[in-house]
Design a protein around this motif. Structure first.
Motif, PDB file in Angstrom:
ATOM      1  N   TYR B 210      -7.141 -57.132  12.399  1.00 45.51           N
ATOM      2  CA  TYR B 210      -6.002 -56.684  13.202  1.00 45.51           C
ATOM      3  C   TYR B 210      -4.744 -57.355  12.685  1.00 45.51           C
ATOM      4  O   TYR B 210      -4.789 -58.367  11.978  1.00 45.51           O
ATOM      5  N   THR B 211      -3.614 -56.805  13.042  1.00 49.38           N
ATOM      6  CA  THR B 211      -2.354 -57.333  12.529  1.00 49.38           C
ATOM      7  C   THR B 211      -2.136 -58.788  12.966  1.00 49.38           C
ATOM      8  O   THR B 211      -2.477 -59.178  14.073  1.00 49.38           O
ATOM      9  N   HIS B 212      -1.632 -59.571  12.046  1.00 49.15           N
ATOM     10  CA  HIS B 212      -1.280 -60.958  12.357  1.00 49.15           C
ATOM     11  C   HIS B 212      -0.228 -61.420  11.345  1.00 49.15           C
ATOM     12  O   HIS B 212      -0.131 -60.871  10.248  1.00 49.15           O
ATOM     13  N   GLU B 213       0.546 -62.452  11.738  1.00 51.23           N
ATOM     14  CA  GLU B 213       1.553 -62.944  10.809  1.00 51.23           C
ATOM     15  C   GLU B 213       0.912 -63.987   9.908  1.00 51.23           C
ATOM     16  O   GLU B 213       0.156 -64.836  10.381  1.00 51.23           O
ATOM     17  N   ARG B 214       1.180 -63.883   8.618  1.00 54.22           N
ATOM     18  CA  ARG B 214       0.518 -64.776   7.675  1.00 54.22           C
ATOM     19  C   ARG B 214       1.456 -65.076   6.510  1.00 54.22           C
ATOM     20  O   ARG B 214       2.309 -64.269   6.167  1.00 54.22           O
ATOM     21  N   ARG B 244      -2.801 -57.120   7.765  1.00 55.38           N
ATOM     22  CA  ARG B 244      -4.200 -57.135   8.187  1.00 55.38           C
ATOM     23  C   ARG B 244      -5.074 -56.887   6.965  1.00 55.38           C
ATOM     24  O   ARG B 244      -4.598 -56.401   5.941  1.00 55.38           O
ATOM     25  N   CYS B 245      -6.371 -57.245   7.072  1.00 56.17           N
ATOM     26  CA  CYS B 245      -7.304 -56.993   5.972  1.00 56.17           C
ATOM     27  C   CYS B 245      -7.897 -55.606   6.137  1.00 56.17           C
ATOM     28  O   CYS B 245      -8.238 -55.198   7.243  1.00 56.17           O
ATOM     29  N   ARG B 246      -8.069 -54.901   5.020  1.00 58.65           N
ATOM     30  CA  ARG B 246      -8.795 -53.631   5.082  1.00 58.65           C
ATOM     31  C   ARG B 246     -10.226 -53.880   4.643  1.00 58.65           C
ATOM     32  O   ARG B 246     -11.152 -53.205   5.070  1.00 58.65           O
ATOM     33  N   THR B 247     -10.407 -54.827   3.757  1.00 55.18           N
ATOM     34  CA  THR B 247     -11.747 -55.329   3.440  1.00 55.18           C
ATOM     35  C   THR B 247     -11.630 -56.839   3.528  1.00 55.18           C
ATOM     36  O   THR B 247     -10.539 -57.386   3.410  1.00 55.18           O
ATOM     37  N   ILE B 248     -12.759 -57.501   3.735  1.00 56.08           N
ATOM     38  CA  ILE B 248     -12.722 -58.952   3.711  1.00 56.08           C
ATOM     39  C   ILE B 248     -13.701 -59.442   2.663  1.00 56.08           C
ATOM     40  O   ILE B 248     -14.877 -59.100   2.677  1.00 56.08           O
ATOM     41  N   GLY B 249     -13.186 -60.217   1.731  1.00 49.87           N
ATOM     42  CA  GLY B 249     -14.055 -60.813   0.726  1.00 49.87           C
ATOM     43  C   GLY B 249     -13.516 -62.197   0.463  1.00 49.87           C
ATOM     44  O   GLY B 249     -12.831 -62.791   1.297  1.00 49.87           O
ATOM     45  N   THR B 260       0.868 -53.060  11.316  1.00 46.50           N
ATOM     46  CA  THR B 260       1.056 -53.549  12.677  1.00 46.50           C
ATOM     47  C   THR B 260      -0.075 -53.050  13.585  1.00 46.50           C
ATOM     48  O   THR B 260       0.026 -53.105  14.805  1.00 46.50           O
ATOM     49  N   ALA B 261      -1.154 -52.588  12.969  1.00 48.84           N
ATOM     50  CA  ALA B 261      -2.274 -52.050  13.749  1.00 48.84           C
ATOM     51  C   ALA B 261      -2.956 -53.166  14.532  1.00 48.84           C
ATOM     52  O   ALA B 261      -3.472 -54.105  13.943  1.00 48.84           O
ATOM     53  N   ASN B 262      -2.944 -53.071  15.856  1.00 48.11           N
ATOM     54  CA  ASN B 262      -3.606 -54.133  16.618  1.00 48.11           C
ATOM     55  C   ASN B 262      -4.679 -53.635  17.573  1.00 48.11           C
ATOM     56  O   ASN B 262      -5.098 -54.329  18.473  1.00 48.11           O
ATOM     57  N   SER B 263      -5.152 -52.405  17.340  1.00 48.94           N
ATOM     58  CA  SER B 263      -6.309 -51.921  18.102  1.00 48.94           C
ATOM     59  C   SER B 263      -7.162 -51.068  17.162  1.00 48.94           C
ATOM     60  O   SER B 263      -6.701 -50.673  16.090  1.00 48.94           O
ATOM     61  N   LEU B 264      -8.396 -50.794  17.576  1.00 55.57           N
ATOM     62  CA  LEU B 264      -9.266 -49.965  16.745  1.00 55.57           C
ATOM     63  C   LEU B 264      -8.674 -48.572  16.565  1.00 55.57           C
ATOM     64  O   LEU B 264      -8.758 -47.983  15.491  1.00 55.57           O
ATOM     65  N   ILE B 268      -7.920 -46.744  13.005  1.00 59.37           N
ATOM     66  CA  ILE B 268      -8.457 -45.428  12.646  1.00 59.37           C
ATOM     67  C   ILE B 268      -7.319 -44.486  12.230  1.00 59.37           C
ATOM     68  O   ILE B 268      -7.428 -43.764  11.245  1.00 59.37           O
ATOM     69  N   GLN B 269      -6.228 -44.553  12.951  1.00 63.29           N
ATOM     70  CA  GLN B 269      -5.039 -43.773  12.585  1.00 63.29           C
ATOM     71  C   GLN B 269      -4.581 -44.127  11.176  1.00 63.29           C
ATOM     72  O   GLN B 269      -4.264 -43.270  10.369  1.00 63.29           O
ATOM     73  N   GLU B 270      -4.570 -45.435  10.910  1.00 66.61           N
ATOM     74  CA  GLU B 270      -4.080 -45.920   9.623  1.00 66.61           C
ATOM     75  C   GLU B 270      -5.006 -45.461   8.493  1.00 66.61           C
ATOM     76  O   GLU B 270      -4.546 -45.042   7.431  1.00 66.61           O
ATOM     77  N   VAL B 271      -6.323 -45.535   8.737  1.00 67.68           N
ATOM     78  CA  VAL B 271      -7.291 -45.092   7.720  1.00 67.68           C
ATOM     79  C   VAL B 271      -7.108 -43.593   7.475  1.00 67.68           C
ATOM     80  O   VAL B 271      -7.148 -43.117   6.339  1.00 67.68           O
ATOM     81  N   ALA B 272      -6.876 -42.846   8.559  1.00 62.43           N
ATOM     82  CA  ALA B 272      -6.766 -41.389   8.451  1.00 62.43           C
ATOM     83  C   ALA B 272      -5.584 -40.965   7.581  1.00 62.43           C
ATOM     84  O   ALA B 272      -5.671 -39.969   6.868  1.00 62.43           O
TER      85      ALA B 272
END
Lengths: 423, 301
Positions: B210-214, B244-249, B260-264, B268-272
């Motif tokens: 989810y979105t976070h400041e980094r 946010r991460c789209r994959t985590i490695g 800024t996506a902070n919900s599932l 999903i909207q962002e992936v679409a």
């Protein structure tokens, strides 16, 4: 069904297979589907464009999307079944894309084994040719429930309705002879996009659905056998925790019929009868289960059941026997050997068997039976008889694809060498 | 008449559960590879459903490069603890210390490749005969032809040209002593299916998704996270962004998405509407056109 499982979370899944050679426009057709449904991403498209130009190709070659193995790219061939994925708002699709040459029968059979629909491409200029018959034969042999015949390159025959009807009539003859089910015909131009996603402006005489329209609307709810109760036991669940001390559940995937709590069932090989006490999945109790659901069944009586057992209808029981006749598609470069022992996998059951007789081979180009040459080698299809070390509980493949299919494994190499469809 | 159909997510679930149960039935000592990413979290969730009310009958194993997001490790440990699952952690650092692997040097250095050594050693030491992974056919072209049951020789190598055909629901897990299998229960899932299923099943995910400041910096057009072991090149500068991460490695090769996506639902909207693949941000795939194939042949995930 919960409220959540509606809208875009509630799409049907359709698996289809495409077979064809480089020149019949298959890549163009699939490419259009993928691109128009946004299943190809920008970075993938750029990578393909780069690679196509590098190889001196003029058009974008979509095979480069899944022919990702170095040997495939270097030789410009497809080695194997390639799986591609896309979705429209109505359905999600899995394409098993196989090369269509004669030597790739093995791949076509593999791709067809899990398909709900077969897409067969016919070049409008060439009509029904040897390759078309081969594809139709494999679709019929593997009992693919739906066939879509795309008569492609209509732009090269002046969008002629007569030509389309002529090809349709030719294919109908083949389909009648082979017993292909639910065949749909449509005229398209994959290159120009006519009748692929959008209706053709050049063929107003055609009033049926577009290609995507057919894929989205073919009714698939009756593809599975819903009349014969068949549940091969895959794994026995016995929790160690005290609260589930007496829990004994039989895990598996429904292979046929609609199982209901309270139903009377028979369990093979013992033939003992019992009733379904509960149907569980992931902590939820269900009232019924049907194909292709994976569930856990509990019975009222404590009877001897392990992996390989089959829970079935008390009345409508599977056939059982040790001498079985089947069609086999041979997948190995080492020819089939008579009297040799092979390991056999059928549902969740494992046995050993030997081939006792080759009745005939099938020439898949002429569809004739061959009896003078009984050597069954790579890509051959034959009618054979086997004898197993223990009884199998099965149905004919025509009746149920799950309980009528089996594979043969070479015990020396552990390779899967044969795909069998019980007659 | 009643309609006996299930939706695409339930069908994929049923297929994956079937594969997981086959693994438990066909292998003596299987292990589930767990990276802390969404695919392995979903795979583990499916395993819990497959064997309920029993515990998952195999351990989880993480090949730890030591270059992780702290959140991943915390999430991993809590998940194993709360579900009573045995967790095995193997460290790439140990492989480096005992001379089995050699650390890469310079600002592009990554321990991603070194994981193969640690993984194959772990499979041999622990005598695992099957390692399940969350690989999907849609994520990379070398994975598109991967089998559900993928045979590995005694050197852990994959021979893509010589794979066993897979037909119907019949999976051949036969092998000789010393060989093993890689099994990919979610082969047929797409990135979209994974997120839709997470929403449907309400599966808890690490906050990294989810979105976070980094604190981040940009390299070759990809946003990477600031970390003690990340060496900056001249001209690269640290800045704060909402990502946010789209994959985590491994942190060294995980590209971050400005989001800024902070919900599932947002994800999903962002992936679409996304126009690049999720691995588009993975520096490990960009090394050459066949980078994934080469790693997989040697025994990578």
């Amino acid at each position: 069904m919960s409220g959540k499982e509606s809208g875009y979370l509630d799409m049907e899944l359709l698996r289809f297979t495409t077979a064809g050679s480089v020149d019949d426009g298959k890549s163009t057709l699939i490419g259009r589907l993928l691109y128009d449904s946004k299943a190809i991403f920008e970075d993938q498209m750029e990578a393909i464009e780069r690679a196509s130009v590098g190889k001196g190709g003029e058009e974008v070659n979509l095979a480069l999307l899944t022919d990702g193995l170095r040997a495939e790219r270097e030789q410009g061939i497809t080695i194997d079944v390639a799986y591609r994925y896309f979705a429209t708002p109505k359905r999600k699709f899995i394409i098993a894309d196989t090369p269509g040459h004669v030597q790739y029968t093995r791949n076509m059979v593999t791709g067809a084994s899990t398909a709900n629909a077969a897409v067969i491409l016919v070049d409008a200029r060439n009509g029904v040719i040897e390759q078309t018959r081969r594809h139709a034969y494999i679709a019929a042999l593997l009992q693919i429930p739906h066939v879509i015949v795309c008569v492609n390159k209509m732009d090269l025959v002046d969008f002629s309705q007569e030509r389309f009807e002529e090809i349709k009539a030719d294919f109908m003859q083949v389909a009648d002879r082979l017993g292909n089910k639910d065949v749909h015909y449509l005229p398209i131009s994959a290159k120009l996009g006519d009748n692929v996603v959008d209706e053709s402006k050049n063929m107003s005489w055609y009033t049926g659905r577009t290609f995507i329209g057919l894929l989205e609307n073919i009714p698939i709810e009756h593809d599975e056998d819903l009349s014969d109760l068949r549940f091969p036991v895959q794994y026995v669940i016995r929790p160690q925790a005290d609260e589930y001390h007496d829990y004994r559940g039989y895990a598996g995937r429904v292979a046929g019929g609609v199982f209901k709590v309270g139903q009377e069932v028979a369990v093979f090989p013992s033939g003992m009868k019992s009733k379904i006490a509960a149907i569980d999945f992931g902590g939820e109790e269900k009232q019924e289960a049907f194909p292709p659901q994976s569930v856990t069944i509990r019975l009222e009586d404590d009877i001897d059941i392990s992996r390989g057992s089959m829970i079935s209808d008390a009345e409508n029981q599977p056939q059982q026997g040790q001498e079985i006749e089947l069609m086999v598609s041979w997948l190995s470069e080492t020819p089939m050997a008579l009297r040799k022992k092979y390991t056999l996998l059928h549902t969740s059951n494992e046995a050993r068997c030997m081939v006792t007789e080759v009745l005939h081979k099938v020439n898949i180009n002429t569809l004739e039976e061959v009896t003078d040459d009984k050597t069954v080698g790579l890509n051959d299809i034959a009618r054979i008889r086997i004898k197993t070390t223990k009884p199998l509980f099965f149905d004919s493949y025509k009746r149920n694809r799950n309980t009528g299919s089996l594979i043969l494994i070479d015990e020396a190499t552990n390779n899967t060498v044969g795909a069998g469809m019980i007659l | 008449m009643e309609k006996y159909t299930i939706n695409h997510l339930r069908e994929l679930e049923a297929e994956s559960v079937f594969i997981l149960r086959e693994v438990a039935a066909q292998f003596e000592n299987p292990v589930m590879l767990f990276s802390g990413g969404k695919d392995s979290i979903v795979m583990f969730h499916l395993a819990r459903k497959a064997f309920f009310p029993a515990r998952v009958p195999f351990p989880l194993m993480h090949i730890d490069t030591g270059h992780n997001f702290d959140e991943t490790i915390k999430f991993r440990d809590e998940l194993a603890e709360s579900t009573g699952t045995r967790l095995i952690v193997k460290y790439v650092q140990d492989s480096i210390n005992n001379g089995r692997a050699v650390e890469e040097k310079g600002p592009n250095a990554s321990r991603n490749m070194l994981q193969t050594v640690t993984l194959l050693d772990a499979i041999e030491d622990e005598k695992f005969d099957c390692a399940m992974g969350g690989g999907r056919r849609d994520e990379e072209k070398a994975r598109a032809k991967e089998r559900f049951f993928s045979h590995r020789d005694e050197f852990g190598q994959w021979d893509p040209k010589n794979q066993r055909p897979e037909l119907w629901n019949l999976f051949n897990g036969k092998k000789n002593v010393g060989e093993h299998f890689r099994v990919f229960p979610i082969s047929n899932w797409t990135e979209m299916d994974v997120w839709q299923y997470i929403l449907l099943e309400n599966i808890e995910m690490p906050n990294l998704y989810y979105t976070h400041e980094r604190e981040v910096f940009q390299r070759d057009g990809v946003w990477l996270a600031k970390a003690p072991f990340m060496e900056l090149k001249p001209g690269e500068k640290i800045e704060k962004r909402k990502v946010r991460c789209r994959t985590i490695g491994d942190i060294t090769c995980t590209g971050l998405t400005l989001s800024t996506a902070n919900s599932l639902e947002d994800i999903i909207q962002e992936v679409a509407i996304s126009r690049v693949t999720e691995r588009g941000g993975r520096a490990d795939d960009k090394r050459s056109e066949a980078a994934m194939e080469d790693r997989k042949k040697e025994g990578y995930f």
